[in-house]
Design an enzyme around this catalytic site. Structure first.
Site, PDB file in Angstrom:
ATOM      1  N   ASP A  51      45.981  29.241  47.587  1.00  6.72           N
ATOM      2  CA  ASP A  51      45.839  30.622  47.191  1.00  6.72           C
ATOM      3  C   ASP A  51      45.496  30.581  45.698  1.00  6.72           C
ATOM      4  O   ASP A  51      45.829  29.620  45.025  1.00  6.72           O
ATOM      5  CB  ASP A  51      47.177  31.314  47.440  1.00  6.72           C
ATOM      6  CG  ASP A  51      47.215  32.698  46.864  1.00  6.72           C
ATOM      7  OD1 ASP A  51      46.353  33.491  47.253  1.00  6.72           O
ATOM      8  OD2 ASP A  51      48.092  32.970  46.034  1.00  6.72           O
TER       9      ASP A  51
HETATM   10  P1  ADP Z   1      45.074  36.026  45.624  1.00 12.31           P
HETATM   11  O1  ADP Z   1      44.486  35.757  46.947  1.00 12.31           O
HETATM   12  O2  ADP Z   1      44.149  35.648  44.510  1.00 12.31           O
HETATM   13  O3  ADP Z   1      46.429  35.451  45.432  1.00 12.31           O
HETATM   14  P2  ADP Z   1      45.940  38.645  46.519  1.00 12.31           P
HETATM   15  O4  ADP Z   1      45.479  38.443  47.896  1.00 12.31           O
HETATM   16  O5  ADP Z   1      47.393  38.685  46.268  1.00 12.31           O
HETATM   17  O6  ADP Z   1      45.243  37.621  45.510  1.00 12.31           O
HETATM   18  O7  ADP Z   1      45.284  39.987  45.973  1.00 12.31           O
HETATM   19  C1  ADP Z   1      43.875  40.177  46.083  1.00 12.31           C
HETATM   20  C2  ADP Z   1      43.400  41.287  45.215  1.00 12.31           C
HETATM   21  O8  ADP Z   1      43.981  42.518  45.629  1.00 12.31           O
HETATM   22  C3  ADP Z   1      43.758  41.159  43.757  1.00 12.31           C
HETATM   23  O9  ADP Z   1      42.815  40.399  43.063  1.00 12.31           O
HETATM   24  C4  ADP Z   1      43.782  42.622  43.304  1.00 12.31           C
HETATM   25  O10 ADP Z   1      42.489  43.033  42.987  1.00 12.31           O
HETATM   26  C5  ADP Z   1      44.256  43.355  44.519  1.00 12.31           C
HETATM   27  N1  ADP Z   1      45.692  43.634  44.500  1.00 12.31           N
HETATM   28  C6  ADP Z   1      46.637  43.128  45.325  1.00 12.31           C
HETATM   29  N2  ADP Z   1      47.852  43.609  45.030  1.00 12.31           N
HETATM   30  C7  ADP Z   1      47.696  44.418  43.970  1.00 12.31           C
HETATM   31  C8  ADP Z   1      48.570  45.201  43.160  1.00 12.31           C
HETATM   32  N3  ADP Z   1      49.889  45.245  43.380  1.00 12.31           N
HETATM   33  N4  ADP Z   1      48.041  45.892  42.157  1.00 12.31           N
HETATM   34  C9  ADP Z   1      46.736  45.843  41.917  1.00 12.31           C
HETATM   35  N5  ADP Z   1      45.859  45.138  42.619  1.00 12.31           N
HETATM   36  C10 ADP Z   1      46.306  44.436  43.631  1.00 12.31           C
HETATM   37 MG    MG Z   2      48.485  35.393  45.647  1.00 15.08          MG
END
Ligand code: ADP
Ligand code: MG
Length: 699
Positions: A387
């Site tokens: 991730d």
């Molecule tokens: P990653 O796969 O990089 O760990 P996530 O799947 O957790 O990221 O989140 C993907 C995207 O969703 C983030 O880059 C953001 O744009 C958006 N996002 C998720 N949760 C939040 C939140 N609590 N506040 C703002 N944006 C969020």
């Molecule tokens: Mg994440």
């Protein structure tokens, strides 16, 4: 032994934890079988000592320490055996036979008692085989051989249980690191109490050089803590007001006051020890294979032995000289040798010792493995999927750009976003709340869409913060918003769109550009994974492709998939499995639960900080250190290599002796010597996994 306790009426469940030597029994209070259970354990030749009883509904349970008391007996039996051989030179056979007979009684008392227990539980174990073999040898007048067989067998059993006790201690030591006294701060001053008497939320004082007695949050003072009992990393970590500290860690420099957050029985280290014990008691698939094999193998060889003893003399007619009572004797002897050979000693210990040792080793390195099965899977992993946020990046993102798009000023965009994000525990939320004070209006109706964003009512107006995709779903992306987002993305930033409205009619009011530094050890970890034989390393992220590309480039990951929703990550795991074989997913364990769960092994980073990650991941990297990952995969591979060596060696020696016995070239004591000898080799081989951090790093 657990099997025989389970036979007792009124016992609902009984389990012996191989690693800790604890027998846990649930029972029906009406029947109260506790006395009978103690008798069964003592009958099997163990010592027993009550640990505690939990009156927990629906059923009462009790646990005991089961202790081996074999050392003294084995010692006496060995002396008698040597004496028997020395007296063998005398004219009369009587003293020598007497010494051998005594050696059999002393050394074998445990063996036959266990044999009876096993027969009563309708199982055929090694003790049954040995009892038969030794009785047979005595009946043939081969007292010396019978005594040698039993003493070697008892010696092997003793060494085996000692080696297990050694690995057991290495985990138990972790628990004993939390001190037995805590300095509780009262109005009148400090008093020393047992940690169990400190209320949650109480303030305790820890002086420099002392270990922390309970989990808590620093309230006053700054200091560096050696967290090696938990994370395996001995470099002290600086902590100040608001930081979490763990029971068992060492306060190296300053005096601190800590507000406790968990009762003594529920500290992080206590949970870790319980989880490790459960893991060591669980069985890896390869172990089940060994068990199944011995269940079939042992009876087959016993039947073969009976056939040899009964049928042999008839065949014996074919070889001149082997007729009559002499011929019969020879065949019985061969049958007894077969019995001893059928004892799968080495095979049975070949796997558990290696796996228990490897789990203990991993724990010391700050890697919590939930069971031998995951070591086995780690060894076969074809692809590691990371991730991005919080795993490859530090997870301490910073808002570096705030852009206003509508009529709201930049400050208002930031404070509205902060008001909403105050209710999310996503790493990005921390960046937003750190960047601005939240708007003072009341916030209600918070809805978080994992992998997309959050929204809430702020003073009756709906405010959403999330990815461009999330904003697109809300219908707020316009030409201007798109262009602004693209410009931020091109700089490798993660973009959040802030929108307001009444729910059906939303408009973008601003953009936040967030940067999250790549972990300094990430590219090294990726390289080490490749060197360690993991052919494919992939990044899965919900973030935009530009931010993903930047992190991929900095870490040396060649394949990435961006803009994935949580379901998308789960699907990606399925596709990776099709393409490359078993998948390990590495995530932060909070936002990545579905992907971790769909993986063949779900590995959570920095899990000491999150109880959920600790409980739900298959493997938890307790520290915040990615280099533990390639080390863990390497450990899995070495464990399986050692298990395979052990199984092959045990079976090969059996095959050789089977052939020797069939052709009449093996003696009883040679068969036992080989079996015990190989069991010891196999144990020593397994214990290699426990030692040497250097070896674990592949140096
Ligand atoms: P990653 O796969 O990089 O760990 P996530 O799947 O957790 O990221 O989140 C993907 C995207 O969703 C983030 O880059 C953001 O744009 C958006 N996002 C998720 N949760 C939040 C939140 N609590 N506040 C703002 N944006 C969020
Ligand atoms: Mg994440």
């Amino acid at each position: 032994m657990a099997a025989s306790v389970r036979q007792i009426p009124g016992v609902v469940s009984a389990d012996v934890n191989f690693a800790s030597g604890l027998l846990l029994m649930e029972y029906d209070p009406e029947a109260d079988p506790r006395g009978a259970a103690v008798a069964a354990v003592v009958g099997a030749g163990h010592g027993i000592e009550a640990v505690d009883s939990e009156g927990g509904p629906p059923l009462p349970a009790v646990s005991w320490w089961v202790k081996n008391r074999t050392e003294i007996r084995v010692g006496i039996a060995s002396i008698l055996l040597v004496l028997g051989w020395l007296l063998g030179g005398l004219a009369s056979e009587v003293p020598s036979v007497g010494a051998f007979a005594l050696a059999i009684i002393v050394g074998g008392s445990l063996v036959w008692r266990r044999a009876v227990t096993s027969l009563m539980a309708r199982t055929l174990d090694m003790n049954v085989l040995m009892t038969l073999a030794v009785s047979g040898a005595a009946a043939l007048g081969e007292w010396g051989e019978g005594a040698t067989v039993i003493v070697l067998f008892a010696l092997g059993g003793m060494l085996e249980s000692r080696s297990v006790a050694r690995t057991r201690r290495s985990i138990g030591e972790l628990m004993s690191l939390a001190p037995e006294r805590a300095r509780l701060r009262m109005d009148e001053g400090e008093i020393e109490v047992a940690p169990a008497d400190v209320p949650v939320g109480g303030t305790i004082v820890v002086r420099p050089g002392e270990r922390v007695p309970l989990d808590g949050v620093v309230a006053e003072g700054v200091s560096a803590f050696d967290e090696s009992p938990i994370t395996g990393e001995s470099l002290p970590v600086d902590k100040r007001s608001g930081d979490t500290v763990y029971a068992g860690t060492l306060n190296t420099s300053g005096l601190v006051a800590i507000v406790t957050t968990a009762p003594a029985a529920e500290t992080t280290i206590a949970r870790i020890v319980h989880l490790v014990e459960a893991a060591q008691a669980s069985r890896a698939p390869v172990q089940r294979f060994v068990d199944r094999f011995s269940r079939v193998y042992t009876p087959i060889v016993m039947v073969a032995a009976a056939a040899v003893a009964i049928g042999g003399p008839f065949l014996g007619g074919l070889s001149p000289g082997w007729v009559g009572i002499e011929g019969w004797r020879e065949w019985v002897y061969r049958a007894l040798t077969l019995l001893v050979i059928s004892c799968p000693c080495a095979l049975v210990v070949s796997t558990p010792v290696a796996i228990v040792s490897a789990i203990a080793r991993a724990t010391r390195d700050g890697v919590l493995v939930k069971g031998g099965a995951f070591l086995e899977r780690a060894a076969h992993v074809g692809v590691v999927a990371f991730d991005k946020t919080g795993t490859l990046t530090e997870g301490r993102p910073v808002v570096i750009e705030t852009i206003a798009l509508g009529h709201e000023p930049v400050e208002r965009v930031a404070s509205l976003a902060a008001a909403v994000e105050a209710h999310s525990n996503h790493p990005l939320a921390a960046a937003v709340t750190a960047a601005a004070a939240p708007a003072s209006e009341a916030v209600s109706g918070v809805v978080e869409t994992p992998g997309q964003g959050v929204s809430a009512q702020v003073d009756g107006v709906r405010v959403s913060v999330g990815s461009a995709a999330y904003a697109g779903e809300l219908g707020v992306m316009s030409g201007e918003t798109d262009a602004g987002a693209l410009a931020l993305e091109e700089r490798g930033l993660t973009v959040l769109v802030v929108a307001t409205g009444d729910g059906s009619d939303m408009r973008a009011i601003g953009l936040l550009g967030v940067a999250d530094a790549v972990r300094s050890d990430a590219s090294r970890a990726v390289t080490d994974l490749r060197l360690g034989g993991v052919a494919h390393v992939v990044m899965l992220t919900g973030d935009n492709p530009a931010a993903a590309a930047r992190v991929a480039e900095m870490t040396g990951i060649s394949e990435y998939r961006a803009r994935l929703l949580p379901e998308g990550k789960t699907d990606a795991v399925g596709e990776l499995r099709e393409a490359y074989g078993p998948v390990a997913v590495v995530g932060d364990g909070i936002n990545d639960a579905p992907a971790l769960a769909s993986a063949d092994i779900g590995i959570a980073m920095g899990a000491a900080a999150s109880q959920t990650a600790l409980e739900t991941a298959d493997v938890a990297l307790l520290g915040d250190d990615l280099s533990a990952l390639p080390r863990f995969i390497g450990l899995g591979r070495r464990t399986m290599r050692i298990v395979r060596q052990n199984i092959a060696l045990s079976l090969a020696v059996k095959a050789v002796f089977l052939a020797l016995a069939m052709t009449g070239h093996a003696t009883l004591w040679m068969a036992v010597f080989a079996d015990t000898g190989i069991a010891l080799v196999v144990i020593a081989n397994g214990l290699r996994l426990l030692g040497g951090a250097a070896a674990a790093r592949g140096e």
